[in-house]
Design a protein around this motif. Structure first.
Motif, PDB file in Angstrom:
ATOM      1  N   VAL A 143      37.692  25.833  47.395  1.00 59.20           N
ATOM      2  CA  VAL A 143      38.147  24.981  46.297  1.00 59.20           C
ATOM      3  C   VAL A 143      37.268  23.731  46.204  1.00 59.20           C
ATOM      4  N   LYS A 144      36.829  23.224  47.339  1.00 59.18           N
ATOM      5  CA  LYS A 144      35.938  22.054  47.331  1.00 59.18           C
ATOM      6  C   LYS A 144      34.662  22.371  46.547  1.00 59.18           C
ATOM      7  N   PHE A 145      34.099  23.556  46.782  1.00 58.87           N
ATOM      8  CA  PHE A 145      32.902  23.957  46.034  1.00 58.87           C
ATOM      9  C   PHE A 145      33.212  24.106  44.545  1.00 58.87           C
ATOM     10  N   ALA A 146      34.337  24.721  44.232  1.00 57.66           N
ATOM     11  CA  ALA A 146      34.726  24.892  42.826  1.00 57.66           C
ATOM     12  C   ALA A 146      34.910  23.539  42.157  1.00 57.66           C
ATOM     13  N   ASN A 147      35.577  22.619  42.829  1.00 55.95           N
ATOM     14  CA  ASN A 147      35.786  21.291  42.264  1.00 55.95           C
ATOM     15  C   ASN A 147      34.460  20.567  42.061  1.00 55.95           C
ATOM     16  N   TYR A 148      33.565  20.694  43.009  1.00 53.76           N
ATOM     17  CA  TYR A 148      32.262  20.049  42.896  1.00 53.76           C
ATOM     18  C   TYR A 148      31.522  20.529  41.644  1.00 53.76           C
ATOM     19  N   LEU A 149      31.655  21.821  41.349  1.00 57.45           N
ATOM     20  CA  LEU A 149      30.954  22.403  40.207  1.00 57.45           C
ATOM     21  C   LEU A 149      31.810  22.474  38.941  1.00 57.45           C
ATOM     22  N   ASP A 150      32.991  21.860  38.972  1.00 58.87           N
ATOM     23  CA  ASP A 150      33.925  21.874  37.836  1.00 58.87           C
ATOM     24  C   ASP A 150      34.234  23.296  37.366  1.00 58.87           C
ATOM     25  N   ILE A 151      34.534  24.158  38.315  1.00 62.36           N
ATOM     26  CA  ILE A 151      34.918  25.539  38.012  1.00 62.36           C
ATOM     27  C   ILE A 151      36.436  25.620  38.034  1.00 62.36           C
ATOM     28  N   ASP A 152      37.014  26.156  36.978  1.00 60.30           N
ATOM     29  CA  ASP A 152      38.446  26.422  36.937  1.00 60.30           C
ATOM     30  C   ASP A 152      38.643  27.750  37.669  1.00 60.30           C
ATOM     31  N   LEU A 153      39.093  27.661  38.922  1.00 62.31           N
ATOM     32  CA  LEU A 153      39.198  28.867  39.745  1.00 62.31           C
ATOM     33  C   LEU A 153      40.207  29.868  39.207  1.00 62.31           C
ATOM     34  N   GLU A 154      41.279  29.389  38.635  1.00 57.30           N
ATOM     35  CA  GLU A 154      42.272  30.313  38.092  1.00 57.30           C
ATOM     36  C   GLU A 154      41.661  31.149  36.973  1.00 57.30           C
ATOM     37  N   GLU A 155      40.989  30.488  36.065  1.00 55.69           N
ATOM     38  CA  GLU A 155      40.332  31.200  34.966  1.00 55.69           C
ATOM     39  C   GLU A 155      39.239  32.128  35.494  1.00 55.69           C
ATOM     40  N   SER A 156      38.434  31.627  36.399  1.00 58.42           N
ATOM     41  CA  SER A 156      37.346  32.413  36.966  1.00 58.42           C
ATOM     42  C   SER A 156      37.878  33.641  37.713  1.00 58.42           C
ATOM     43  N   PHE A 157      38.970  33.460  38.448  1.00 60.84           N
ATOM     44  CA  PHE A 157      39.570  34.560  39.206  1.00 60.84           C
ATOM     45  C   PHE A 157      40.018  35.685  38.276  1.00 60.84           C
ATOM     46  N   TYR A 158      40.778  35.334  37.249  1.00 62.13           N
ATOM     47  CA  TYR A 158      41.284  36.372  36.348  1.00 62.13           C
ATOM     48  C   TYR A 158      40.164  37.044  35.560  1.00 62.13           C
ATOM     49  N   GLN A 159      39.141  36.290  35.201  1.00 59.73           N
ATOM     50  CA  GLN A 159      37.987  36.888  34.525  1.00 59.73           C
ATOM     51  C   GLN A 159      37.293  37.894  35.445  1.00 59.73           C
ATOM     52  N   LYS A 160      37.139  37.519  36.701  1.00 58.85           N
ATOM     53  CA  LYS A 160      36.476  38.405  37.657  1.00 58.85           C
ATOM     54  C   LYS A 160      37.300  39.662  37.898  1.00 58.85           C
ATOM     55  N   MET A 161      38.608  39.525  38.020  1.00 53.72           N
ATOM     56  CA  MET A 161      39.459  40.691  38.238  1.00 53.72           C
ATOM     57  C   MET A 161      39.395  41.641  37.040  1.00 53.72           C
ATOM     58  N   GLU A 162      39.331  41.098  35.830  1.00 51.43           N
ATOM     59  CA  GLU A 162      39.206  41.938  34.633  1.00 51.43           C
ATOM     60  C   GLU A 162      37.861  42.658  34.636  1.00 51.43           C
ATOM     61  N   GLU A 163      36.810  41.947  35.033  1.00 48.76           N
ATOM     62  CA  GLU A 163      35.475  42.550  35.133  1.00 48.76           C
ATOM     63  C   GLU A 163      35.487  43.714  36.125  1.00 48.76           C
ATOM     64  N   ILE A 164      36.119  43.522  37.261  1.00 46.93           N
ATOM     65  CA  ILE A 164      36.204  44.580  38.271  1.00 46.93           C
ATOM     66  C   ILE A 164      36.994  45.766  37.736  1.00 46.93           C
ATOM     67  N   LYS A 165      38.077  45.475  37.063  1.00 51.55           N
ATOM     68  CA  LYS A 165      38.937  46.527  36.507  1.00 51.55           C
ATOM     69  C   LYS A 165      38.181  47.409  35.516  1.00 51.55           C
ATOM     70  N   LEU A 166      37.262  46.832  34.788  1.00 55.86           N
ATOM     71  CA  LEU A 166      36.537  47.547  33.743  1.00 55.86           C
ATOM     72  C   LEU A 166      35.239  48.201  34.221  1.00 55.86           C
ATOM     73  N   ARG A 167      34.906  48.041  35.478  1.00 57.04           N
ATOM     74  CA  ARG A 167      33.669  48.650  35.995  1.00 57.04           C
ATOM     75  C   ARG A 167      33.732  50.165  35.861  1.00 57.04           C
ATOM     76  N   VAL A 168      32.611  50.736  35.463  1.00 60.97           N
ATOM     77  CA  VAL A 168      32.526  52.172  35.292  1.00 60.97           C
ATOM     78  C   VAL A 168      32.383  52.871  36.646  1.00 60.97           C
ATOM     79  N   ASN A 169      31.640  52.288  37.549  1.00 59.86           N
ATOM     80  CA  ASN A 169      31.335  52.948  38.822  1.00 59.86           C
ATOM     81  C   ASN A 169      32.230  52.478  39.972  1.00 59.86           C
TER      82      ASN A 169
END
Length: 124
Positions: free
Chosen positions: A94-120
């Motif tokens: 979280v310290k790294f995310a805060n340093y880079l102004d990353i919304d971890l909640e948004e980033s997490f759900y986006q990543k999970m959707e990306e994984i869900k949609l992977r073809v391989n």
């Protein structure tokens, strides 16, 4: 997650544990130092799991306990410590995310959707 990020932002300021943002060299040194601390915490999680496996072996082999029961007992003994070590890991991430102004909640759900949609993706 946003509550945790806000809490940790304030906590890190209060403790003077923020990643330096004064200049490139100080930021780089601070980021690398915090990365080293994160990897230390990750290894402490591994040590707790190793302790669980060792305790399971001792209970099952040396004391004749059913292996599954021994494993459950060993997990319960180390649960609190693993929780603490995982919390340390979360704090550094979280310290790294805060340093880079990353919304971890948004980033997490986006990543999970990306994984869900992977073809391989692996199928079980």
């Amino acid at each position: 997650m946003r509550d945790i990020q806000a809490f940790l932002s304030n906590f890190q300021k209060e403790m003077n544990w923020e990643i330096s943002d004064d200049n490139y060299k100080e930021s780089k040194a601070s980021i690398l130092h915090n990365y080293m601390l994160l990897t230390t915490e990750v290894s402490e999680v591994a040590e707790e799991f190793r302790a669980i496996f060792n305790k399971t072996y001792k209970l099952a082999v040396d004391e004749g306990m059913d292996e599954d029961r021994a494993f459950e007992m060993a997990k319960s003994v180390h649960k609190e410590n693993i929780g603490k070590e995982l919390s340390d890991c979360i704090a550094y991430l979280v310290k790294f995310a805060n340093y880079l102004d990353i919304d971890l909640e948004e980033s997490f759900y986006q990543k999970m959707e990306e994984i869900k949609l992977r073809v391989n993706k692996d199928q079980r």
